[in-house]
Structure formats: structure tokens, C-alpha cells
Write a protein that holds these residues in place. Structure first.
Motif, short mmCIF file in Angstrom:
data_model
loop_
_atom_site.label_atom_id
_atom_site.label_comp_id
_atom_site.label_asym_id
_atom_site.label_seq_id
_atom_site.Cartn_x
_atom_site.Cartn_y
_atom_site.Cartn_z
N ARG A 1 0.85 -1.17 0.00
CA ARG A 1 0.00 0.00 0.00
C ARG A 1 0.89 1.22 0.00
NH1 ARG A 1 -3.67 1.24 4.96
NH2 ARG A 1 -1.70 0.58 5.81
N ASP B 1 -4.04 -1.31 -7.54
CA ASP B 1 -5.40 -1.75 -7.84
C ASP B 1 -5.67 -3.14 -7.28
OD1 ASP B 1 -6.06 0.59 -9.13
OD2 ASP B 1 -5.48 -0.15 -11.11
N LYS C 1 -6.37 -2.68 -3.57
CA LYS C 1 -7.73 -2.18 -3.37
C LYS C 1 -8.75 -3.29 -3.57
CE LYS C 1 -6.60 2.53 -4.86
NZ LYS C 1 -6.80 3.54 -5.93
N THR D 1 -8.44 -5.83 -0.47
CA THR D 1 -8.82 -5.31 0.85
C THR D 1 -10.27 -4.82 0.87
OG1 THR D 1 -7.86 -3.15 0.31
CG2 THR D 1 -6.47 -4.73 1.50
N SER D 2 -10.84 -4.50 -0.28
CA SER D 2 -12.25 -4.11 -0.30
C SER D 2 -13.17 -5.32 -0.18
CB SER D 2 -12.58 -3.34 -1.58
OG SER D 2 -12.41 -4.17 -2.72
N ALA E 1 -7.49 -1.83 4.13
CA ALA E 1 -7.72 -0.58 3.39
C ALA E 1 -7.48 0.63 4.28
CB ALA E 1 -9.14 -0.57 2.83
#
Length: 418
Positions: free
Chosen positions: A10, A179, A182, A185-186, A274
Motif C-alpha cells: 500500500r 489496484d 484495493k 482489501t475491499s 484498506a
């Protein structure tokens, strides 16, 4: 230099790594309350031969056992790791098996040696072994280009299977893609296919021409997993089970398809989220690690694997990887870290041969010291860094300073430019 497994990224900067890509995360790190130690079974069997100086390993008598207990407890408190299990086995200097801390912070359930644990990038040693077995059978050649087996790979006509296994392909690490971070973790329970993972890598240019440098990349292992599947005609997990786990007697090791996790297991805690807040990652779907980091094992099975992968022989003496290829595997050219070499899906850190693993919630270290036939396994239920270091490395360094002071497992965490 970072040095463990399928760790996420990240932020904006990347670093090469031995066993992992490690990138500092923004903001502070939340820590668990200090765990308590739990006595585990310890057997110390001193033997007059060979001498510790000859073998390089100290005899695990009462004084060394007490020193290990104090040191592991101290590291546990300092790093604020919830729980850890340590196993040391030698044929002459004795054995040491102990767990400290908690497996579940919410209930206080104690850590214990019999728990299933996720082992992250130790999976790479199994995937590469499956590849080497195919090479022994004449179904692949290590100097074949990956483009012979998998299409649309950048530099695919120039990158060899050997370079993929040795982390010298130059391919971008898919788990470093913002990406991808994201997406995972989403929705940590979503399934990723190998081709999806490659897509995150292939949108980036190659880091350097094949063979020019060492750069740890999970992308390499996904490609090798596809090669194993294509040339064996079966799923990767099936090849690993029939060709490796079954003959080795490793009945408590598995290659999960998704989020499955046998009981009893430890809960795993991560800040690879996130928001950067600590979360329980026990139920995360590890399909995103696949051939690079999805596997699960236990302390006893990893004790078996340490020697098996380092020698190329199953416990009953049968050949797992032929002597010629095993010699090539253990040819560990230097990495940017002094004293550390990386061969074909395996490293040599100051004489300790094996691999480590790190993925959200869990870390592991499984290494073998050939001169003394000594094995060290460390399993813990967090991947939260301690002062920029993998906690498994902090434990490994502290333990080997005691048991093999001339051969200390040490992987510094400073970033190294590509």
C-alpha cells in the motif's frame, strides 16, 4: 531489505525482497495487548557427540532451554505478537518445542504446537519442487522460455523457467499493484484466478532484462504453477499432494482452493487493510496467493519438510528431486543482502536453508542447517511489522544467536533499489 512472502503493498514505493515484497505502510501500527507465555513440551537430550563446535549447533540442555524460553518471551513482549510456536530439532543436540502467547485474542485461547497455520511463501518451495519433478521426468526443461507454456507474458520468449524460480525474471510483482491491493482489501473473501493475478502484473513494464538482477516477485510463481498444471494435466494442488505431501507423510498440509482452513487453527491478525487498522484475517480467501502463498501446514509437518526440501529426499530415503537438479536448486547466487543467496525457490541465509512466509495474519519460518542436520520452525499469528522487520525474522535471529551463534539467521529490512 524485506524478506518473507506474499505481503501486500500500500503506497507508492516498492522494494526488492528475499521471500517477499515489503513496503512500509502509512500511519502507525496498532498492536495487540502483550500475550502471556504458555509452557509447551520441551525435551533436552544432550549428547557428547558431535560437539557443538563441530556441528555449529549448541546442545539444547537445561541452560540453553532456559535461555531460549527467556528470549522468546522477551521477543514476544517486545514485538507484541499475539502467539508464537517454536520448534528446534537435532539428531544429537536435543529438541525444543514450545508455544507462547495466544491463538485467539478475543477468547484468550492459548497458542499450541498442534494448530494449523497459514504458511504464505513457503508455498513457493512446494510449487518449485513440483516443477523440478516434472523436469526430472523430462516433461519440462528449466532453460525453456515461459512463452513455450504460457502466452502473453512480457519478455516471454526470453524469460526461462529457471529465472522465474530464481526470482530473476524482471516481472513486476502483482501483489505490489495498487489496484490489486484495493480489490483484495475491499473484499478479502473474493476469489482471484491465476490469470487475474497475472493481469495486475502485466500492465506494468518489466523492471529489467531477464537474468540481470534479483527481484522477488509472486508473479514468477503463478506462472510456474500454470506450467505445472499444463504439463502434469492436473490442478497444482493435486500435483503437490500426490508428488510431495503423500510420499513425505505430510498429512496435515494442504493447498486450499479458497478460504478453507482446518480446525484447530490460530486466528491471524494483520494491518494490511484498506484503513491500516488491525483486522482478523483468518477467513480471508488466499486464492490471491495461489502458487506463491496459499498453503496451510502444521509444526510437525514443517519439521519434516525442512529436511526434505533441503536434501531432496523423502523421509523414507526415496528421491523427491534427483541429485543433479537438487544441486542446481541449492546453487544460491547472491542477492543484494550480504550472506543471503536465493536458488530455485529456496534461500540460504548464513547457512540456514529454506524459506519463510508472510501473508495477512500469519508468518512462518522453516529452515534447515545441513552440517548439524538441525531444523528450526517458527509459526506466528500476525504479519504486523516490528520496527520495519518481519516478526518471524526477529524471532529467527534471536533464536539462532543462541543455538548457532556463528550462523545467525538475519535478513535486514532496508529497502534496496531495483
Amino acid at each position: 531489505m524485506g524478506h518473507a512472502c506474499t505481503r501486500l503493498r500500500r503506497g507508492a514505493a516498492t522494494a526488492t525482497a528475499v521471500g517477499m515484497l515489503m513496503v512500509p505502510l502509512a500511519g502507525g501500527t496498532a498492536r495487540a495487548a502483550p500475550p502471556t507465555s504458555v509452557p509447551g513440551p520441551v525435551t533436552a537430550a544432550p549428547s557428547p557427540t558431535p560437539s557443538p563446535s563441530a556441528s555449529g549447533i549448541r546442545t539444547l540442555g537445561p541452560s540453553v532451554t532456559r535461555q531460549l524460553d527467556r528470549t522468546v518471551r522477551s521477543v514476544l513482549r517486545e514485538t507484541r505478537v499475539p502467539g508464537v510456536t517454536v520448534g528446534i530439532w537435532t539428531p544429537h543436540q536435543g529438541r525444543y518445542v514450545r508455544s507462547f502467547g495466544v491463538a485467539d485474542k478475543s477468547t484468550g485461547r492459548r497458542m499450541s504446537p498442534g494448530l494449523y497455520m497459514r504458511i504464505g511463501s513457503e508455498t513457493k518451495t512446494f510449487t518449485v519442487t513440483a516443477l523440478l519433478q516434472l523436469a526430472d521426468q523430462g516433461k519440462v526443461k528449466l532453460d525453456d522460455p515461459i512463452g513455450k507454456y504460457v502466452g502473453d507474458v512480457p519478455n516471454g520468449s526470453r524469460i526461462t523457467l529457471r529465472q522465474l524460480a530464481g526470482m530473476r525474471s524482471g516481472l513486476y510483482n502483482y501483489s505490489a499493484d495498487p489496484d490489486f491491493f484495493k480489490a483484495l482489501t475491499s473484499n478479502p473473501t473474493r476469489h482471484f484466478s491465476p490469470r487475474e493475478l497475472l493481469g495486475y502484473s502485466f500492465r506494468h513494464p518489466a523492471l529489467f532484462p531477464p537474468g540481470q538482477k534479483f527481484s522477488y516477485s509472486n508473479t514468477n510463481l503463478v506462472l510456474l504453477g500454470l506450467v505445472v498444471e499444463k504439463e502434469s494435466g492436473r490442478p497444482l494442488g493435486g500435483s503437490i499432494h500426490s508428488g510431495i505431501l503423500g510420499p513425505a507423510g505430510m498429512r496435515n498440509t494442504l493447498f486450499p482452493a479458497g478460504a478453507e482452513f482446518p480446525a484447530p487453527h490460530a486466528q491471524g491478525y494483520t494491518d494490511q487493510t484498506a484503513t491500516g487498522k488491525v483486522a482478523d484475517a483468518t477467513g480471508w480467501n488466499t486464492s490471491w496467493g495461489w502458487a506463491a502463498g496459499a498453503m496451510i501446514s502444521t509444526l510437525d509437518d514443517l519439521r519434516v519438510w525442512a529436511r526434505t526440501v533441503a536434501t531432496g529426499q523423502f523421509p523414507d530415503g526415496r528421491t523427491m528431486v534427483g541429485p543433479a537438479l537438487q544441486k542446481q536448486r541449492l546453487n544460491t547466487p547472491p542477492t543484494p543482502v550480504p550472506g543471503v543467496g536465493y536458488g530455485l525457490g529456496i534461500f540460504d541465509v548464513h547457512g540456514w536453508v529454506g524459506h519463510n512466509g508472510s501473508l495477512p495474519g500469519y508468518e512462518s519460518l522453516t529452515v534447515y542447517y545441513p552440517p548439524a542436520r538441525a531444523t528450526l520452525v517458527v509459526l506466528l499469528n500476525t504479519d504486523i511489522n516490528y520496527r520495519g522487520q518481519e516478526p518471524s525474522t526477529v524471532f529467527g535471529e534471536a533464536i539462532t544467536k543462541i543455538i548457532s551463534p556463528a550462523h545467525v539467521f538475519n535478513l535486514p529490512a532496508e529497502p534496496v533499489a531495483h
